[in-house]
Write a protein that holds these residues in place. Structure first.
Motif, PDB file in Angstrom:
ATOM      1  N   ALA A 181       0.821  -1.213   0.000  1.00 43.34           N
ATOM      2  CA  ALA A 181       0.000   0.000   0.000  1.00 43.34           C
ATOM      3  C   ALA A 181       0.857   1.266   0.000  1.00 43.34           C
ATOM      4  O   ALA A 181       0.324   2.381   0.062  1.00 43.34           O
ATOM      5  N   GLY A 182       2.192   1.100  -0.092  1.00 45.87           N
ATOM      6  CA  GLY A 182       3.087   2.254  -0.174  1.00 45.87           C
ATOM      7  C   GLY A 182       3.546   2.777   1.166  1.00 45.87           C
ATOM      8  O   GLY A 182       4.087   3.885   1.254  1.00 45.87           O
ATOM      9  N   ILE A 183       3.383   2.000   2.239  1.00 48.24           N
ATOM     10  CA  ILE A 183       3.788   2.430   3.576  1.00 48.24           C
ATOM     11  C   ILE A 183       5.024   1.647   3.986  1.00 48.24           C
ATOM     12  O   ILE A 183       5.045   0.424   3.935  1.00 48.24           O
ATOM     13  N   ASP A 184       6.069   2.360   4.399  1.00 52.11           N
ATOM     14  CA  ASP A 184       7.319   1.714   4.791  1.00 52.11           C
ATOM     15  C   ASP A 184       7.151   1.032   6.149  1.00 52.11           C
ATOM     16  O   ASP A 184       6.575   1.600   7.078  1.00 52.11           O
ATOM     17  N   VAL A 185       7.636  -0.199   6.237  1.00 56.24           N
ATOM     18  CA  VAL A 185       7.609  -0.943   7.493  1.00 56.24           C
ATOM     19  C   VAL A 185       9.030  -1.360   7.830  1.00 56.24           C
ATOM     20  O   VAL A 185       9.697  -2.034   7.040  1.00 56.24           O
ATOM     21  N   GLN A 186       9.510  -0.954   9.022  1.00 53.13           N
ATOM     22  CA  GLN A 186      10.847  -1.304   9.466  1.00 53.13           C
ATOM     23  C   GLN A 186      10.801  -2.603  10.259  1.00 53.13           C
ATOM     24  O   GLN A 186       9.960  -2.767  11.136  1.00 53.13           O
ATOM     25  N   LEU A 187      11.705  -3.524   9.930  1.00 48.22           N
ATOM     26  CA  LEU A 187      11.856  -4.744  10.720  1.00 48.22           C
ATOM     27  C   LEU A 187      12.999  -4.531  11.703  1.00 48.22           C
ATOM     28  O   LEU A 187      14.122  -4.192  11.298  1.00 48.22           O
ATOM     29  N   VAL A 188      12.727  -4.691  12.993  1.00 48.93           N
ATOM     30  CA  VAL A 188      13.719  -4.390  14.022  1.00 48.93           C
ATOM     31  C   VAL A 188      13.914  -5.612  14.917  1.00 48.93           C
ATOM     32  O   VAL A 188      13.008  -6.429  15.102  1.00 48.93           O
ATOM     33  N   GLU A 189      15.120  -5.740  15.459  1.00 46.54           N
ATOM     34  CA  GLU A 189      15.390  -6.792  16.442  1.00 46.54           C
ATOM     35  C   GLU A 189      15.167  -6.262  17.845  1.00 46.54           C
ATOM     36  O   GLU A 189      14.790  -7.017  18.745  1.00 46.54           O
ATOM     37  N   ASP A 190      15.420  -4.968  18.043  1.00 46.20           N
ATOM     38  CA  ASP A 190      15.250  -4.333  19.350  1.00 46.20           C
ATOM     39  C   ASP A 190      14.265  -3.189  19.182  1.00 46.20           C
ATOM     40  O   ASP A 190      14.484  -2.288  18.359  1.00 46.20           O
ATOM     41  N   ALA A 191      13.186  -3.198  19.973  1.00 44.90           N
ATOM     42  CA  ALA A 191      12.143  -2.196  19.820  1.00 44.90           C
ATOM     43  C   ALA A 191      12.361  -0.955  20.670  1.00 44.90           C
ATOM     44  O   ALA A 191      11.486  -0.087  20.736  1.00 44.90           O
ATOM     45  N   ALA A 192      13.532  -0.827  21.298  1.00 42.37           N
ATOM     46  CA  ALA A 192      13.767   0.291  22.213  1.00 42.37           C
ATOM     47  C   ALA A 192      13.625   1.636  21.514  1.00 42.37           C
ATOM     48  O   ALA A 192      12.977   2.564  22.024  1.00 42.37           O
ATOM     49  N   GLU A 193      14.247   1.773  20.352  1.00 41.48           N
ATOM     50  CA  GLU A 193      14.175   3.054  19.625  1.00 41.48           C
ATOM     51  C   GLU A 193      12.741   3.347  19.200  1.00 41.48           C
ATOM     52  O   GLU A 193      12.286   4.499  19.269  1.00 41.48           O
ATOM     53  N   PHE A 194      12.027   2.313  18.756  1.00 44.04           N
ATOM     54  CA  PHE A 194      10.640   2.512  18.356  1.00 44.04           C
ATOM     55  C   PHE A 194       9.795   2.995  19.535  1.00 44.04           C
ATOM     56  O   PHE A 194       8.953   3.894  19.386  1.00 44.04           O
ATOM     57  N   ILE A 195      10.011   2.418  20.706  1.00 43.44           N
ATOM     58  CA  ILE A 195       9.248   2.825  21.892  1.00 43.44           C
ATOM     59  C   ILE A 195       9.493   4.295  22.202  1.00 43.44           C
ATOM     60  O   ILE A 195       8.580   5.025  22.587  1.00 43.44           O
ATOM     61  N   GLU A 196      10.703   4.726  21.971  1.00 40.06           N
ATOM     62  CA  GLU A 196      11.047   6.114  22.268  1.00 40.06           C
ATOM     63  C   GLU A 196      10.397   7.091  21.286  1.00 40.06           C
ATOM     64  O   GLU A 196       9.924   8.161  21.670  1.00 40.06           O
ATOM     65  N   THR A 197      10.338   6.710  20.016  1.00 38.66           N
ATOM     66  CA  THR A 197       9.796   7.630  19.008  1.00 38.66           C
ATOM     67  C   THR A 197       8.291   7.455  18.801  1.00 38.66           C
ATOM     68  O   THR A 197       7.585   8.392  18.440  1.00 38.66           O
ATOM     69  N   GLY A 198       7.793   6.225  18.986  1.00 38.97           N
ATOM     70  CA  GLY A 198       6.360   5.975  18.796  1.00 38.97           C
ATOM     71  C   GLY A 198       6.021   5.620  17.362  1.00 38.97           C
ATOM     72  O   GLY A 198       6.859   5.666  16.458  1.00 38.97           O
ATOM     73  N   GLY A 199       4.770   5.243  17.140  1.00 40.72           N
ATOM     74  CA  GLY A 199       4.296   4.858  15.819  1.00 40.72           C
ATOM     75  C   GLY A 199       3.343   3.672  15.912  1.00 40.72           C
ATOM     76  O   GLY A 199       2.759   3.409  16.962  1.00 40.72           O
ATOM     77  N   VAL A 200       3.219   2.953  14.802  1.00 41.16           N
ATOM     78  CA  VAL A 200       2.330   1.781  14.753  1.00 41.16           C
ATOM     79  C   VAL A 200       3.184   0.523  14.789  1.00 41.16           C
ATOM     80  O   VAL A 200       4.104   0.364  13.976  1.00 41.16           O
ATOM     81  N   TRP A 201       2.862  -0.349  15.738  1.00 38.19           N
ATOM     82  CA  TRP A 201       3.559  -1.630  15.822  1.00 38.19           C
ATOM     83  C   TRP A 201       2.630  -2.713  15.289  1.00 38.19           C
ATOM     84  O   TRP A 201       1.536  -2.921  15.802  1.00 38.19           O
ATOM     85  N   ILE A 202       3.091  -3.418  14.234  1.00 39.06           N
ATOM     86  CA  ILE A 202       2.303  -4.513  13.673  1.00 39.06           C
ATOM     87  C   ILE A 202       2.638  -5.777  14.458  1.00 39.06           C
ATOM     88  O   ILE A 202       3.745  -6.302  14.373  1.00 39.06           O
ATOM     89  N   VAL A 203       1.683  -6.235  15.227  1.00 32.55           N
ATOM     90  CA  VAL A 203       1.902  -7.382  16.110  1.00 32.55           C
ATOM     91  C   VAL A 203       2.032  -8.654  15.269  1.00 32.55           C
ATOM     92  O   VAL A 203       1.239  -8.908  14.355  1.00 32.55           O
ATOM     93  N   GLY A 204       3.037  -9.471  15.593  1.00 31.24           N
ATOM     94  CA  GLY A 204       3.256 -10.714  14.881  1.00 31.24           C
ATOM     95  C   GLY A 204       2.232 -11.781  15.247  1.00 31.24           C
ATOM     96  O   GLY A 204       1.461 -11.632  16.206  1.00 31.24           O
ATOM     97  N   GLU A 205       2.259 -12.885  14.502  1.00 34.11           N
ATOM     98  CA  GLU A 205       1.272 -13.946  14.708  1.00 34.11           C
ATOM     99  C   GLU A 205       1.413 -14.608  16.067  1.00 34.11           C
ATOM    100  O   GLU A 205       0.453 -15.175  16.593  1.00 34.11           O
TER     101      GLU A 205
END
Length: 315
Positions: A47-71
């Motif tokens: 759909a044209g939206i960038d999704v970052q794959l991360v091993e450590d979510a610490a930086e994401f928690i600090e900046t915020g956004g949408v987290w796509i929960v895994g299965e």
């Protein structure tokens, strides 16, 4: 304070079929991230939206956004986020992108049974046949009846699961059909026999519709008890045969109660118990005696063990 959207999706729904709320959150997000590739991640990227794959979510928690929960649910991250929320460090919104449809766990059950019968599955299950599984089907049905009588919802839930397991096992073993064929045939039969639900028939005539539908489905049947299982216990067999004769408007000659005996509903059990005791006192097996009586009076000797007219089978 960062704002995080916890995006939950169902793996049983096509990945791109997300709710409007989910797509709005994805479009407006500063960042979208996940731990692993998944059909949902791919659909979001398409759909044209960038999704970052991360091993450590610490930086994401600090900046915020949408987290796509895994299965698998990303439980460790969920617990960490709960602590951050409790500490007032983040704002967390849970958004459902899709939900499991009703009956979704049945698909899991079908998959589990298929795994049991796979080449590297369970040796015991792979060695079973319809014949060897037959006794378990009967046993599980009786255990469901015990659970109903016990009035324990948890026990009933468990026993219904054990009973549900049986037809799935049989369908998995079959060579000429599978569980989808079984379910499809059943749906068609349900719809066909309920024209007052899936049509404009009069609900007051539902028994008439039911019997007409059954007659149309089995035009070869020419005996009122044709199709009644001879495997039923004699008491159930007698009740079913009497019901079949009554529904088809045919007279079945039945013995009368002894003179002066008139039973109320709450007296029937004791009356039958007394009859069993009398049979034992006379040296007669009550099960066999009742089976012999209903067989002779209803002409069940014309039927084969499956309850079909023997003459029809020969042709």
């Amino acid at each position: 304070m960062s704002e995080i959207t916890w995006l939950l999706t169902s793996p049983r729904i096509p990945a791109g079929l997300l709710t409007v709320e989910a797509w709005d959150a994805l479009q407006d997000a500063e960042a979208v991230a996940a731990f692993f590739e998944s059909p949902t991640v791919e659909a979001v990227r398409d759909a044209g939206i960038d999704v970052q794959l991360v091993e450590d979510a610490a930086e994401f928690i600090e900046t915020g956004g949408v987290w796509i929960v895994g299965e698998e649910g990303d439980e460790e991250l969920r617990e960490a986020l709960a602590e951050y929320v409790a500490g007032g460090e983040i704002e967390l919104e849970v958004v459902y992108g899709s939900w499991d449809p009703p009956g979704a766990r049945l698909l899991d059950l079908v998959e589990a049974v298929a795994r049991l019968h796979a080449e590297d599955g369970c040796p015991w299950h792979r060695g079973q046949t319809h014949e060897t599984l037959g006794p378990y089907l009967l046993e599980e049905a009786y255990e469901v009846l015990d659970a109903i009588g016990g009035g324990d919802p948890e026990e009933l839930r468990e026993e219904l699961g054990d009973l549900l397991f049986q037809p799935l096992l049989h369908a998995s073993l079959a060579e000429d059909f599978d569980i989808d064929d079984v379910a499809g045939d059943l749906v068609e039969k349900i719809v066909r026999r309920h024209p007052h639900v899936w049509g404009d028939a009069d609900p007051d005539d539902l028994y008439e519709h039911w019997n007409e539908a059954k007659a149309a489905e089995k035009p070869h049947r020419d005996h009122p008890a044709d199709g009644v299982s001879r495997q039923l216990p004699s008491l159930s067999l007698a009740a079913k045969v009497i019901e079949r004769f009554h529904d088809q408007g045919e007279a079945l000659e039945l013995p009368d109660l002894p003179d002066g005996v008139k039973l109320e509903a709450d007296e029937v059990g004791d009356f039958l118990l007394a009859a069993v005791a009398a049979a034992r006192a006379a040296g007669v097996d009550p099960e066999l005696a009742l089976r012999k009586s209903i067989t002779e009076r209803a002409g069940l000797d014309r039927l084969d063990p499956q309850g079909h007219v023997a003459e029809a089978i020969e042709h």
